[in-house]
Motif scaffolding. Structure first.
Motif, PDB file in Angstrom:
ATOM      1  N   ARG A 298      47.744   6.632  20.246  1.00 25.32           N
ATOM      2  CA  ARG A 298      48.897   6.024  20.921  1.00 25.32           C
ATOM      3  C   ARG A 298      49.929   7.095  21.256  1.00 25.32           C
ATOM      4  NH1 ARG A 298      51.961   2.739  17.939  1.00 25.32           N
ATOM      5  NH2 ARG A 298      52.775   1.533  19.676  1.00 25.32           N
ATOM      6  N   PHE A 299      50.422   7.067  22.501  1.00 21.50           N
ATOM      7  CA  PHE A 299      51.449   7.986  23.007  1.00 21.50           C
ATOM      8  C   PHE A 299      51.015   9.457  22.929  1.00 21.50           C
ATOM      9  CE2 PHE A 299      53.769   4.194  21.497  1.00 21.50           C
ATOM     10  CZ  PHE A 299      54.385   3.811  22.680  1.00 21.50           C
ATOM     11  N   SER A 300      49.681   9.717  22.871  1.00 16.52           N
ATOM     12  CA  SER A 300      49.208  11.097  22.800  1.00 16.52           C
ATOM     13  C   SER A 300      48.999  11.653  24.200  1.00 16.52           C
ATOM     14  CB  SER A 300      47.893  11.163  22.012  1.00 16.52           C
ATOM     15  OG  SER A 300      47.342  12.464  22.100  1.00 16.52           O
ATOM     16  N   THR A 301      49.897  12.545  24.620  1.00 12.92           N
ATOM     17  CA  THR A 301      49.827  13.098  25.986  1.00 12.92           C
ATOM     18  C   THR A 301      48.772  14.206  26.104  1.00 12.92           C
ATOM     19  OG1 THR A 301      51.632  14.603  25.433  1.00 12.92           O
ATOM     20  CG2 THR A 301      52.235  12.550  26.531  1.00 12.92           C
ATOM     21  N   THR A 302      48.105  14.549  24.993  1.00 12.90           N
ATOM     22  CA  THR A 302      47.055  15.577  25.038  1.00 12.90           C
ATOM     23  C   THR A 302      45.663  14.950  25.178  1.00 12.90           C
ATOM     24  OG1 THR A 302      46.901  15.595  22.620  1.00 12.90           O
ATOM     25  CG2 THR A 302      48.392  17.202  23.639  1.00 12.90           C
ATOM     26  N   LEU A 303      45.607  13.619  25.264  1.00 15.84           N
ATOM     27  CA  LEU A 303      44.317  12.923  25.419  1.00 15.84           C
ATOM     28  C   LEU A 303      43.630  13.385  26.711  1.00 15.84           C
ATOM     29  CD1 LEU A 303      42.712  10.488  24.039  1.00 15.84           C
ATOM     30  CD2 LEU A 303      43.683   9.078  25.850  1.00 15.84           C
ATOM     31  N   SER A 304      42.332  13.693  26.627  1.00 13.35           N
ATOM     32  CA  SER A 304      41.591  14.144  27.818  1.00 13.35           C
ATOM     33  C   SER A 304      40.939  12.953  28.521  1.00 13.35           C
ATOM     34  CB  SER A 304      40.501  15.139  27.409  1.00 13.35           C
ATOM     35  OG  SER A 304      39.506  14.478  26.637  1.00 13.35           O
ATOM     36  N   ILE A 305      40.562  13.157  29.775  1.00 14.87           N
ATOM     37  CA  ILE A 305      39.841  12.109  30.517  1.00 14.87           C
ATOM     38  C   ILE A 305      38.517  11.789  29.818  1.00 14.87           C
ATOM     39  CG2 ILE A 305      38.504  11.704  32.634  1.00 14.87           C
ATOM     40  CD1 ILE A 305      41.318  10.969  33.097  1.00 14.87           C
ATOM     41  N   ASP A 306      37.849  12.817  29.280  1.00 20.83           N
ATOM     42  CA  ASP A 306      36.583  12.580  28.570  1.00 20.83           C
ATOM     43  C   ASP A 306      36.793  11.685  27.354  1.00 20.83           C
ATOM     44  OD1 ASP A 306      35.103  13.991  30.374  1.00 20.83           O
ATOM     45  OD2 ASP A 306      34.988  15.831  29.181  1.00 20.83           O
TER      46      ASP A 306
ATOM     47  N   TYR B 171      39.232   9.557  26.972  1.00 25.96           N
ATOM     48  CA  TYR B 171      39.558   8.230  27.523  1.00 25.96           C
ATOM     49  C   TYR B 171      38.281   7.477  27.903  1.00 25.96           C
ATOM     50  CZ  TYR B 171      40.362   5.115  31.535  1.00 25.96           C
ATOM     51  OH  TYR B 171      40.313   4.060  32.418  1.00 25.96           O
ATOM     52  N   LEU B 172      37.334   8.174  28.547  1.00 23.02           N
ATOM     53  CA  LEU B 172      36.074   7.535  28.953  1.00 23.02           C
ATOM     54  C   LEU B 172      35.235   7.152  27.733  1.00 23.02           C
ATOM     55  CD1 LEU B 172      35.083   9.685  32.065  1.00 23.02           C
ATOM     56  CD2 LEU B 172      35.761   7.273  32.068  1.00 23.02           C
ATOM     57  N   GLU B 173      35.272   7.989  26.709  1.00 18.62           N
ATOM     58  CA  GLU B 173      34.538   7.665  25.475  1.00 18.62           C
ATOM     59  C   GLU B 173      35.101   6.397  24.842  1.00 18.62           C
ATOM     60  OE1 GLU B 173      32.969  10.335  21.884  1.00 18.62           O
ATOM     61  OE2 GLU B 173      35.134  10.015  21.743  1.00 18.62           O
ATOM     62  N   LYS B 174      36.434   6.318  24.753  1.00 18.10           N
ATOM     63  CA  LYS B 174      37.068   5.120  24.192  1.00 18.10           C
ATOM     64  C   LYS B 174      36.763   3.899  25.066  1.00 18.10           C
ATOM     65  CE  LYS B 174      40.652   3.524  25.521  1.00 18.10           C
ATOM     66  NZ  LYS B 174      41.974   3.303  26.112  1.00 18.10           N
ATOM     67  N   SER B 175      36.761   4.082  26.385  1.00 21.79           N
ATOM     68  CA  SER B 175      36.460   2.986  27.312  1.00 21.79           C
ATOM     69  C   SER B 175      35.018   2.518  27.143  1.00 21.79           C
ATOM     70  CB  SER B 175      36.700   3.415  28.762  1.00 21.79           C
ATOM     71  OG  SER B 175      38.054   3.760  28.950  1.00 21.79           O
ATOM     72  N   TYR B 176      34.120   3.467  26.863  1.00 21.24           N
ATOM     73  CA  TYR B 176      32.723   3.090  26.596  1.00 21.24           C
ATOM     74  C   TYR B 176      32.679   2.199  25.350  1.00 21.24           C
ATOM     75  CZ  TYR B 176      27.984   3.038  24.941  1.00 21.24           C
ATOM     76  OH  TYR B 176      26.774   2.581  24.476  1.00 21.24           O
ATOM     77  N   TYR B 177      33.309   2.648  24.276  1.00 23.84           N
ATOM     78  CA  TYR B 177      33.274   1.889  23.026  1.00 23.84           C
ATOM     79  C   TYR B 177      33.875   0.496  23.199  1.00 23.84           C
ATOM     80  CZ  TYR B 177      32.065   6.107  20.332  1.00 23.84           C
ATOM     81  OH  TYR B 177      31.428   7.210  19.822  1.00 23.84           O
ATOM     82  N   LYS B 178      35.013   0.415  23.892  1.00 26.94           N
ATOM     83  CA  LYS B 178      35.749  -0.847  23.967  1.00 26.94           C
ATOM     84  C   LYS B 178      35.196  -1.819  25.014  1.00 26.94           C
ATOM     85  CE  LYS B 178      39.801  -1.715  23.145  1.00 26.94           C
ATOM     86  NZ  LYS B 178      41.197  -2.043  23.041  1.00 26.94           N
TER      87      LYS B 178
ATOM     88  N   GLN C 217      53.316   0.732  27.950  1.00 25.62           N
ATOM     89  CA  GLN C 217      54.390   0.382  27.008  1.00 25.62           C
ATOM     90  C   GLN C 217      53.902   0.449  25.556  1.00 25.62           C
ATOM     91  OE1 GLN C 217      56.096  -3.520  27.595  1.00 25.62           O
ATOM     92  NE2 GLN C 217      57.986  -2.944  26.552  1.00 25.62           N
ATOM     93  N   SER C 218      52.635   0.047  25.346  1.00 27.75           N
ATOM     94  CA  SER C 218      52.100   0.053  23.976  1.00 27.75           C
ATOM     95  C   SER C 218      51.546   1.418  23.564  1.00 27.75           C
ATOM     96  CB  SER C 218      51.007  -1.012  23.838  1.00 27.75           C
ATOM     97  OG  SER C 218      49.887  -0.664  24.635  1.00 27.75           O
ATOM     98  N   GLY C 219      51.631   2.393  24.475  1.00 27.32           N
ATOM     99  CA  GLY C 219      51.179   3.739  24.137  1.00 27.32           C
ATOM    100  C   GLY C 219      49.715   3.996  24.429  1.00 27.32           C
ATOM    101  N   ASN C 220      49.068   3.056  25.122  1.00 26.72           N
ATOM    102  CA  ASN C 220      47.670   3.224  25.504  1.00 26.72           C
ATOM    103  C   ASN C 220      47.619   3.970  26.839  1.00 26.72           C
ATOM    104  OD1 ASN C 220      44.915   2.982  25.944  1.00 26.72           O
ATOM    105  ND2 ASN C 220      45.046   0.847  26.629  1.00 26.72           N
ATOM    106  N   LEU C 221      47.312   5.268  26.785  1.00 29.13           N
ATOM    107  CA  LEU C 221      47.346   6.100  27.998  1.00 29.13           C
ATOM    108  C   LEU C 221      45.983   6.048  28.693  1.00 29.13           C
ATOM    109  CD1 LEU C 221      49.403   9.204  26.840  1.00 29.13           C
ATOM    110  CD2 LEU C 221      50.154   6.884  27.408  1.00 29.13           C
ATOM    111  N   THR C 222      45.985   5.569  29.928  1.00 26.57           N
ATOM    112  CA  THR C 222      44.757   5.347  30.683  1.00 26.57           C
ATOM    113  C   THR C 222      44.635   6.371  31.819  1.00 26.57           C
ATOM    114  OG1 THR C 222      45.916   3.741  32.051  1.00 26.57           O
ATOM    115  CG2 THR C 222      44.766   2.888  30.108  1.00 26.57           C
ATOM    116  N   ALA C 223      43.539   6.279  32.573  1.00 33.85           N
ATOM    117  CA  ALA C 223      43.244   7.283  33.610  1.00 33.85           C
ATOM    118  C   ALA C 223      44.422   7.551  34.565  1.00 33.85           C
ATOM    119  CB  ALA C 223      42.002   6.871  34.394  1.00 33.85           C
ATOM    120  N   PRO C 224      45.072   6.518  35.142  1.00 31.44           N
ATOM    121  CA  PRO C 224      46.176   6.821  36.065  1.00 31.44           C
ATOM    122  C   PRO C 224      47.283   7.663  35.418  1.00 31.44           C
ATOM    123  CG  PRO C 224      45.536   4.516  36.243  1.00 31.44           C
ATOM    124  CD  PRO C 224      44.813   5.059  35.058  1.00 31.44           C
TER     125      PRO C 224
END
Length: 323
Positions: free
Chosen positions: A157-165, A167-174, A236-243
């Motif tokens: 949450r609110f981690s601005t160092t999260l990579s697109i990879d 993000y895609l891994e988390k999107s795969y899991y969820k 708002q909840s700190g979930n940083l997505t692709a955009p």
């Protein structure tokens, strides 16, 4: 624009039966859980996940009737999906889902957690009764992946160092794991070749990722009525997505706003404006298009049928939600 309803025409009767069966599978032994389930299964969902399972089932058995095990797999898929939504809404403290009050806002957190647990337990029971070890392993992996995705999202949450990879891994899991593994499970039940089984898993993976990326774009471009929740909710909840991740590359001040967790008045509105003013949304659209194209390529081995055609059109439908 093609609607989900017309898209699923080849399995329309199957989906009607599925909706009736879902309520009876919960049973009336627990009136409050039954009420919660009725509330969930009566919501305005498009039934995309079980529809994909049913379409894959029909596409892999051309000219034959699908089996009761295929139907039960579709029901299990929707039960797992619904259970995960109930728990997600509790964690996210979401008040609305598909424009309808969430289970926890209607029945309280305790009942919502129990209802989610009950649905997971019921789905596991029905899964075991399919008597197919490979299918049990595939869907059990999904339940583990859903938990892993939720944990990853919570830790980042609110981690601005999260990579697109990442993000895609988390999107795969969820999101994508359920579609990929249930598609593969349908192919396993149809006893098709290993290569086609693998391709149908890949189809589900790519469709699932495209679907999630589109959802994440709509969080910035859709209206509250369309989304069934306020726009900008994920940010708002700190979930940083692709955009957002793409926008961070060109809007340095966005990082400041996120890292202070929108503590000052107007921070969130300013952050949303920065994302909309960046290339983040267009780059995310291209990422969704990429996965949609890959999904269609995975269907090449399937024989022609109305169900195969619906699976192809579904890849276009996922993208059409953006326009």
């Amino acid at each position: 624009m093609t609607s989900a309803t017309s898209l699923f025409a080849p399995v329309e009767d199957d989906l009607t039966l599925l909706t009736e069966n879902l309520k009876s599978l919960i049973g009336a032994r627990h009136p409050i859980l039954y009420a919660a389930a009725e509330h969930l299964f009566g919501a305005r969902g498009k039934r995309v996940r079980p529809a994909i399972v049913l379409l894959v089932s029909r596409a892999t058995l051309p000219g034959q009737e699908i089996t009761s095990r295929h139907r039960r797999l579709a029901e299990i898929t929707e039960m797992i999906h619904t259970a995960s939504l109930v728990h997600d809404d509790v964690v996210d403290e979401a008040e609305l889902r598909r424009g309808v009050p969430t289970v926890h806002s209607s029945f309280g957190n305790r009942i919502a957690v129990l209802a989610g647990d009950f649905l997971f337990a019921q789905s596991s029971w029905y899964l075991a009764n399919l008597d197919n070890l490979e299918v049990v392993k595939l869907l059990s992996q999904v339940i583990m992946d859903l938990a892993e995705g939720e944990i990853q999202q919570g830790l980042n949450r609110f981690s601005t160092t999260l990579s697109i990879d990442a993000y895609l891994e988390k999107s795969y899991y969820k999101t994508a794991s359920l579609i990929a593994n249930s598609s593969k499970a349908a192919a396993v039940l149809s006893e098709v070749s290993d290569s086609l089984t693998s391709n149908l898993y890949a189809y589900g993976r790519h469709i699932g990722l495209a679907f999630q990326i589109v959802d994440d774009i709509l969080d910035f471009t859709g209206s509250t009525d369309e989304l069934g929740k306020p726009a900008g909710s994920d940010l708002q909840s700190g979930n940083l997505t692709a955009p957002v991740l793409y926008a961070l590359e060109e809007k340095p001040f966005l990082e400041v706003l996120i890292e202070r967790e929108f503590a000052q008045p107007g921070d969130l509105e300013q952050a949303v404006a920065l994302v909309r003013d960046s290339q983040g949304i267009e780059r995310s659209r291209e990422l969704a298009r990429h996965h949609s194209r890959l999904a269609i390529e995975c269907l090449a081995e399937l024989p022609p049928s109305s169900s195969r055609q619906a699976l192809v059109k579904l890849a276009d439908y996922v993208l059409s939600r953006l326009y």
